[in-house]
Enzyme design. Structure first.
Site, short mmCIF file in Angstrom:
data_model
loop_
_atom_site.label_atom_id
_atom_site.label_comp_id
_atom_site.label_asym_id
_atom_site.label_seq_id
_atom_site.Cartn_x
_atom_site.Cartn_y
_atom_site.Cartn_z
CB SER A 28 -0.94 0.01 1.21
OG SER A 28 -0.20 -0.13 2.41
N GLY B 10 -1.87 -4.39 1.53
CA GLY B 10 -1.87 -5.60 2.34
C GLY B 10 -0.89 -6.66 1.89
CG ASN C 232 1.60 -5.29 4.79
OD1 ASN C 232 1.21 -4.47 5.60
ND2 ASN C 232 1.39 -5.16 3.50
CG ASP D 43 -3.14 4.68 8.46
OD1 ASP D 43 -2.25 5.57 8.44
OD2 ASP D 43 -3.43 4.00 7.46
CG HIS E 179 -1.16 3.71 4.74
ND1 HIS E 179 -1.92 3.13 5.71
CD2 HIS E 179 -0.69 2.71 3.96
CE1 HIS E 179 -1.94 1.81 5.53
NE2 HIS E 179 -1.18 1.55 4.48
#
Length: 236
Positions: A56, A93, A121, A204, A207
């Site tokens: 992402s 993801g 991730n 979040d 990002h």
């Protein structure tokens, strides 16, 4: 408009997972937009291809596609009159295992420069270090097997010490070790100057915002420009 059309975005961002599981929110950030499709046939034989293969962070999660760093790289290439096309193959993801599994399909096209941005991730989920390292090595091996002339750039990543300091330290060392082993350029830390800064990250905390993506672009360009220069010298 020409820049947007020249920029190819070949995979729709999936919102099943984010780059890591950030704080829960009432609303999900919007996914990156997919611009008008441009067929591979439209890429002229003179153009060279840079493929950004990642998660992402590459896809530009929560932003418009043209705000993600691969599109910003395309803008810079165009401004310098360099005949390269940037392809955003970021998938939200994505783990190194998932990246390895979808690689064959991505490599159906010719790639001159392959920028590998995976691993974040894995680290956020505590996947064993050996597994992450082996998957990244397998991706490098597959790219070289497909075309030994493809230049590979590895993007380094760091994670918070949520999984313990030893895991965090070992994870950080994956990237310089692989770069040295495979004799490939390394972006020391993709999120240098962005990570940990609330003003440059979305809610979040993971990002980058559009402003953060501009800094990521500069981090990538610092290494990419030298690889492009070497490619141009070889063609002369």
């Amino acid at each position: 408009m020409q820049n947007i059309l020249k920029f190819r975005y070949i995979l729709i961002v999936l919102l099943i997972f984010s780059c890591g599981e950030g704080p829960k929110k009432n609303t999900e950030p919007k996914p990156a937009r997919t611009p008008d499709a441009v067929t591979r046939a439209a890429i002229t034989s003179e153009e060279k291809t840079i493929l950004f293969y990642g998660n992402s962070l590459t896809a530009g999660y929560g932003l418009d596609t043209e705000e993600a760093f691969p599109a910003l790289i395309q803008n810079r290439l165009d401004s310098l009159g360099l005949n390269y096309v940037a392809i955003n193959s970021g998938l939200s993801g994505e783990t190194t295992s998932g990246g390895l599994n979808r690689l064959d399909w991505v490599l159906n096209q010719d790639v001159d420069i392959f920028v590998l941005e995976l691993g974040a991730n894995d680290g956020l989920r505590g996947i064993p270090i050996t597994e992450t390292r082996n998957n990244l090595q397998a991706i490098i091996d597959k790219v070289r097997l497909k075309n030994p002339d493809t230049e590979i750039i590895l993007a380094g990543m760091q994670i918070p010490p949520n999984m313990g300091q030893q895991y965090t330290d070992d994870f950080r060392q994956i990237f310089p070790e692989l770069a040295k082993k495979n004799d490939i350029p390394l972006i020391p830390f993709l999120l240098e100057g962005v990570a940990g800064r609330p003003d440059l990250n979305q809610d979040d905390g993971i990002h980058p915002t559009a402003a953060g993506q501009k800094i990521v672009r500069d981090n990538v360009w610092e290494v990419l420009k030298d690889v492009i220069q070497e490619e141009r010298v070889l063609l002369q």
